[in-house]
Structures are given as structure tokens and as C-alpha cells.
Enzyme design. Sequence first.
Site, PDB file in Angstrom:
ATOM      1  N   ASP A  85      50.870  38.129  -9.001  1.00 24.04           N
ATOM      2  CA  ASP A  85      50.091  37.666  -7.861  1.00 24.04           C
ATOM      3  C   ASP A  85      49.144  38.788  -7.476  1.00 24.04           C
ATOM      4  OD1 ASP A  85      49.313  36.047  -5.782  1.00 24.04           O
ATOM      5  OD2 ASP A  85      51.366  35.605  -5.140  1.00 24.04           O
ATOM      6  N   HIS A 140      40.061  38.822  -6.175  1.00 24.88           N
ATOM      7  CA  HIS A 140      41.270  38.504  -5.396  1.00 24.88           C
ATOM      8  C   HIS A 140      42.514  38.363  -6.260  1.00 24.88           C
ATOM      9  CE1 HIS A 140      39.421  37.814  -1.404  1.00 24.88           C
ATOM     10  NE2 HIS A 140      38.343  37.689  -2.158  1.00 24.88           N
TER      11      HIS A 140
HETATM   12  C1  GDG Z   1      44.330  34.526  -4.025  1.00 27.12           C
HETATM   13  C2  GDG Z   1      45.258  35.376  -4.880  1.00 27.12           C
HETATM   14  C3  GDG Z   1      45.688  36.834  -2.921  1.00 27.12           C
HETATM   15  C4  GDG Z   1      50.322  28.011   1.965  1.00 27.12           C
HETATM   16  N1  GDG Z   1      50.896  26.849   2.249  1.00 27.12           N
HETATM   17  C5  GDG Z   1      50.447  26.443   3.437  1.00 27.12           C
HETATM   18  C6  GDG Z   1      49.563  27.393   3.899  1.00 27.12           C
HETATM   19  N2  GDG Z   1      49.501  28.354   2.972  1.00 27.12           N
HETATM   20  C7  GDG Z   1      48.691  29.558   3.063  1.00 27.12           C
HETATM   21  C8  GDG Z   1      49.539  30.781   3.263  1.00 27.12           C
HETATM   22  C9  GDG Z   1      48.643  31.873   2.722  1.00 27.12           C
HETATM   23  C10 GDG Z   1      47.854  31.170   1.623  1.00 27.12           C
HETATM   24  O1  GDG Z   1      47.994  29.782   1.857  1.00 27.12           O
HETATM   25  C11 GDG Z   1      48.376  31.486   0.240  1.00 27.12           C
HETATM   26  O2  GDG Z   1      48.294  32.843   0.026  1.00 27.12           O
HETATM   27  P1  GDG Z   1      48.030  33.519  -1.386  1.00 27.12           P
HETATM   28  O3  GDG Z   1      48.182  34.982  -1.255  1.00 27.12           O
HETATM   29  O4  GDG Z   1      48.851  32.849  -2.423  1.00 27.12           O
HETATM   30  O5  GDG Z   1      46.477  33.208  -1.553  1.00 27.12           O
HETATM   31  P2  GDG Z   1      45.555  32.370  -2.592  1.00 27.12           P
HETATM   32  O6  GDG Z   1      44.350  31.960  -1.861  1.00 27.12           O
HETATM   33  O7  GDG Z   1      46.335  31.326  -3.235  1.00 27.12           O
HETATM   34  O8  GDG Z   1      45.174  33.391  -3.699  1.00 27.12           O
HETATM   35  C12 GDG Z   1      46.333  36.021  -4.028  1.00 27.12           C
HETATM   36  C13 GDG Z   1      44.680  35.997  -2.154  1.00 27.12           C
HETATM   37  O9  GDG Z   1      43.733  35.358  -3.007  1.00 27.12           O
HETATM   38  C14 GDG Z   1      43.914  36.839  -1.157  1.00 27.12           C
HETATM   39  O10 GDG Z   1      43.117  37.803  -1.787  1.00 27.12           O
HETATM   40  O11 GDG Z   1      46.710  37.255  -2.046  1.00 27.12           O
HETATM   41  O12 GDG Z   1      47.144  36.851  -4.822  1.00 27.12           O
HETATM   42  O13 GDG Z   1      45.852  34.574  -5.880  1.00 27.12           O
HETATM   43  O14 GDG Z   1      47.741  32.299   3.702  1.00 27.12           O
HETATM   44  O15 GDG Z   1      49.845  30.874   4.633  1.00 27.12           O
HETATM   45  N3  GDG Z   1      48.940  27.294   5.084  1.00 27.12           N
HETATM   46  C15 GDG Z   1      49.200  26.195   5.835  1.00 27.12           C
HETATM   47  N4  GDG Z   1      50.038  25.215   5.400  1.00 27.12           N
HETATM   48  C16 GDG Z   1      50.665  25.305   4.230  1.00 27.12           C
HETATM   49  O16 GDG Z   1      51.406  24.377   3.883  1.00 27.12           O
HETATM   50  N5  GDG Z   1      48.612  26.069   7.015  1.00 27.12           N
END
Ligand code: GDG
Length: 729
Positions: free
Chosen positions: A368, A161
Site C-alpha cells: 500500500d 500516491h
Molecule cells: C491511494 C493509495 C494512499 C473507505 N471506505 C469508506 C471510506 N473509505 C476511505 C477511507 C480512506 C480512503 O477511503 C482509503 O484510503 P487509502 O489509503 O486506501 O486510499 P486510496 O485512495 O485508495 O489510495 C494509498 C492514498 O492514495 C493517499 O495517498 O494512502 O496507499 O493507494 O480515507 O476512510 N470512506 C467512507 N465510507 C467508506 O465506506 N466515507
Amino acid sequence: MSRVILVSNRLPVTISRSRGGSSQTLNMSSGGLVTGLAPLHAKSNGVWIGHPGENPTPETLNELKNRRLVPVDVPAREYRNYYEGFSNSALWPLFHYFIERCEFDTAQFEAYRSVNERFADEIARVAEPDDLVWVHDYQLMLLPEMLRQRVPGVRIGFFLHIPFPSSETFRVLPQRTQILRGLLGADLIGVHTYEYAENLQRSFRRLLGIETVRGELRYSGRSVRIEAHPIGIDTDDLREAAFSQKADRYLVDLKRRIGDRQVVLGVDRLDYTKGLPLKLQAWRQLLASSPRWRRRAMLIQLAVPSRENIESYHQQKDEVERLVGEINGLYGSPGRIPIHYMYQSVSKEELGALYRLADVAFVSPLRDGLNLVAKEYVATRDDGGGVLVLSEFAGAASELGESLRINPWDIEGTAAQIERAIEMDFGERQERMRPMYHRVVQNDVHRWVERFMSALTAQEVEELRFPPSLQSQVLAGTLAPQLANAKNALLMLDYDGSLREFTERYEDAMPTDEILEILTDFGSLDGIKTYINSGRDRNTLGEWFGNVPVSLIAEHGSWIREAGDSDWTRMGPPPDLRWKEIVRPVLAEYSERTPGARIEEKSSALVWHYREADDALGEWQALELMSVLEDMLSGSPVEILSGARVIEIRQQGVDKGRAFEFVNESEGPFDFIMATGDDRTDEDIFARMPEDAYSVKIGGGQSNARAAVGSPGSIRRLLRALIEARRGA
Ligand code: GDG
């Protein structure tokens, strides 16, 4: 369907202690991955294996079992060394190009290895050879190989990921070969972008000497595929929350409080890879250079607490908070602060309301893997409004080509793009947002699961053949006695890459004296018909082999010239261009998906140019297009060539295989047949040869040939041995 065993560091549930403290409650975790995989888990009747987070009580264990969730038990200290240690203090920073933040600690790696072993043991207890196992992410990179050793026949998919870094960065890792070998236990390795796939392939080549051909490599007698499958979001779930009554209420309230100010939104885990300090500096730059935005715009920055047990995350938090204070102090006025900062997580409905409210989403990670926030913002903007400002270092940038790109390190450039976004008129906003919206909604997380699983299972049904690689003497030992006794033998030799090594420039690969001598010797033997069967044009072949007593087949079987003749005869039927009708719409579809790509129509070819498309997106689409075309056109009289950012589909009157059939019919029957070749065009011959004929592939990889040798040098040695045998007979 086969049972699917899902494996991730954490189980998809959160165990929390009830208020009294003695009993526990179990809640499904939120997040796109869990939503995407949950239907697969339900449908396939398999189990999900992962760490439970909390030590489960006997009742919780029972409940986990009912839900087919298998907890992996890891002692607390070992888990810390594995998770906060090697996973998040070595792999995470390194894979995001933060080498200076890496801690390489042998004891932590030992814990990582040991936890991966625990996972492998747990899976081995429940897995059966017909199962599919899908392993997720950087915490479990050793697992595929460990599992392969325990359950050899099981099909294993792995998905990373986070980014896979350039081989230059990856090779810094002290345990680099263990990690690569760990991954090679998988049948399919998935990453988000074509660029990560290339990086991984280069690491396999540089560090293990393993070549990948068209996304596929050979390891321990198995084939391993590397593919780009960017993850999607759970659009339905997101939109349901974002357009719920609760979200409507938040939105009304927010609008009332914010008034007519332009809202720029940032949503990030508080992680150094997200580049929050640089984002704030760009915001400061904008307010400094264009004072009118101090009162007319605001940045809402949601920073979600993350990995609070790691020291460097504290420092990042301090730095961010200092900058927020500084900027608000400098440019705020009563009732109007330019940054509204929240260190918390909010409900799905609140987040949805923020996406709907934001005029601009400011997504500026330094690196990212993909970035789901960018896609989530787009998926709430079916009104066509809103502007996405997106870092070129996020994996999502290769799919979201209509966003405003930024290099987050370039503070002035970023500030200028933010200003451009705020000022953008509705027409342009719509023009950019609409295609992205459709792309994101169509390619949701369920499509992603489907694509990955079908790639993994497709490989299962496909019988890959890899001919045994033999020394030339060994092969000569088998062939020589048969050729020695043959009455009418046929030898069909490919030239470039088979008889002659490739040269840097195509025109420099003229035959050496050694080659001319071998051909002369062969051509002079009675009872043997020798052909050069090449893709090269008639003139070159005529010029190079005019004085050698062998027959020539030119342009992939289009023309033939018997030894001693000077005239060429056309083979096969006149060109049939009906394939163009099938290919044209496919190219049109790919051009639509790939901004900047275009189609060129030639009288007997169609060409797809992607020079002007985004680098990574273009490469990735081209790779996919190649495989679609190859499947679609296999057996058709066309040739698919990939060149420098072009794919050309070209009419072939006949192919090399049909040329072989022509000779076999007109000059046969033969009691000894041997053909050699090194690439796909030669496979057409191998596939049509009789069972008892000898086909020899030069180089490794998948092939229908009966045997393989290492290089053109081996083929020349083999031919010399055959000449000796025939002369001696
Ligand atoms: C890995 C990889 C890749 C965030 N704040 C709140 C909240 N979120 C949710 C967002 C989004 C998720 O968290 C963060 O998305 P990322 O893409 O940064 O995902 P990660 O799990 O950190 O990371 C990344 C991912 O895996 C998928 O393969 O995209 O690059 O690092 O969904 O909406 N959700 C809620 N409240 C918040 O305050 N409900």
C-alpha cells in the site's frame, strides 16, 4: 502567491444525473486529497484539471467554469484503455509487486500516452510561466515531460500516491524509460516514503544512467529533486464526523448489539493489494487455535466496492465471500458470527463510529502506498485506547512505529499479533497510541500540502549552479597561456576523489607513481606554490608526500606544513563549541520522533545514532536531519558527516576555505590561482576564491566551481598539460 494548477485523473467533483435524467448535479467528492487540496485551490486562484467522469451538459460546463474546474475531454474507449487498461492493469499491479497480474498491451499504452497528451494540451492552454503545476499520481506519469516541452519555464511538482517499486520490479515494464523520462519533466517528485524515493533513484541510475546526489539529479540542464512527503489525513473533518451526534447514535446502537465482544475492524477497498483473503485466513487461524475468541471477539470487515469493471476484482470478491462464508459456517453459533462482512461503502459518521468502537484495527495490505485507514483510526483514538495492527508493507508503517507490525503473508504470526492486540492491557495501549496520535494529528493533510508546496517553491528561489563540464584539453587551452606567464601562481589541489580515484578501503588510496611524478614536476617549477589541501590526517599526508616538494594542508585546514619542512603549524583560532547548544535540541527533537534513535556526546562532536530505529523511518529522518543541519550550520565551524546509520557533527578548527585564505594572505598576491576538488568541503574554497581564479570541480552536480571535468584522470591530464606549458614558456 503564484497561481497553482492542480492536475489529477478525476476532477474533485462528482457529476450525477438528476432523477428525470435530463439535468445534472455537481457535488464535491469526499476524500482526504480533495479536502487537502481544496483550500490551496481556493487560495491560489488557479484551476483544477481532470476528467469529469460524466459528459458535462452545457449548464454543468458553466458551473465547472465558475468553480475553476477544467474538464479534459477523452473519448470513452480511449479512457477505458488508459484507465482500466494501462493505469490499472499494468502500472497498478506492477507498482504493488503483482507482476503476474500485469497486462502489458501496446494499444493501452498508446491510449495512456494520448490521454496524457490531452492533459498536457489542456494545461498548456491555461498555464503561464509563473504558475506552479502540481500533478497527481500514476495515471499521469508522462505528463510532466509533455508539459515541460509545451511550457518550458513552468514549475512542475509531481506526487505519486502508490508505491514506487524496487528497480528489479520496475524494469519489467516495457515502457519503463518513457515513464522515467516522463517524470523527469518535473522539478520535484514526491513519494510517501524514503524507501520509494530510493527505489526511484535506483531506477534512474540503472535504467537511464542518471546519478542522484542527496535527493537531487541533473537532467537536460535542470535540477530534479526526489523527496519523501507522506500524506496526512484531514483530521478536523474526520473527527467532526466521528464525534458527531449521528456517529454517537451509531456507536450506541452498535455497542448494544455487539455487547462485550472485542471488535477487530478492517476497512479496505476490495482490491487484491489489500490482502483480504490472507487477512481472513489469519482470522480463521486465530479462531482455530484459540477457540475462546469465537464467542468473545468479532471481525467487522468493510469491503468497499472498487473497479468493478475489471475482471480480476470480481474474482477477488468471490474468493473473499467464499472465505467469509466458510469461517462463519465453521465457527459461528446462533447470534454470534465471527465475521460481520459488508460489501458497501458507509457514511463518514458510520465509519467514524466504527473506528471509535474498534478495540483493534486490522490493517493488512500486501502493499500500500501509504494507507489512510491506519492514520484515520489513530486520529479517532485520543482516548489512548485501541490497538493498531499494521502491515509492514504499508507506507504508513514507517511513521507509525508504535503499531503492532505484521507480515500479512505469515498467517500464524499475524494471528498471534491479533491475539496480542486483543489481550493488550490499557496501559500498553495508551503508551503505543499516544505518540502516534500526536504525530498523525500534527502532520495532517494541510501540513502535507504546505510542505510539498514549500519544497517546490523553495527550489524556485534557489539559484542552482552547475559548472560547464569541459574536456581537459579544452580547459588546458584556456589555463596554459595564463599559467605560462604568471609570476606568482598558486595551485591548491584536493587529493581523494580529485587527484586520486577512490579505493574501496580508505587507507589504500596512496599516491601512484604518476601522481608523485606530477607533483614533483609541479613543485619544482619556479614561481608556482603547490599545495595538497586534504581532509586526511597529518601523519598520512606527511608519510605519503614527505619526499615531494609541495606544501601540505591537513584535516580540512587545521594544519599546514610548508614544502621541505617537517613540522606542522596549527591554523585558525582555538575550537569554539557554541554550535553544540544549537544542535543538541535539534537532535533531541529527531530522537523523539524516531523510536530507537539516540544521541552520543563527545568532547568536540555530537553524534546521532539510528542503528536501532526502524530501517526506513531511520533513513528518512536522517536525510531530513542532514538537510536541516546543513541549512542551520552552513558557515559554522563544524562538519556534518553521515556514516553507517550515524550522523556526526564535528568541530572543525578551520575549513579548507579558510586555509586557502591564509595562504592567499601570507604568500600572495598571486596572479594565477587554481583550486580543484570533488566534494562539499572543497566548495568552501571555491566560494572564497577571487573572481578571476580558476576553480575546477571533479565529477557532476551542483557546485560553485567555474568548470567541471569528469574524473581524476582528466585532472592529471590537465596538470601535465600545464607543466608542459610552463616549461615551454
Ligand atoms: C491511494 C493509495 C494512499 C473507505 N471506505 C469508506 C471510506 N473509505 C476511505 C477511507 C480512506 C480512503 O477511503 C482509503 O484510503 P487509502 O489509503 O486506501 O486510499 P486510496 O485512495 O485508495 O489510495 C494509498 C492514498 O492514495 C493517499 O495517498 O494512502 O496507499 O493507494 O480515507 O476512510 N470512506 C467512507 N465510507 C467508506 O465506506 N466515507
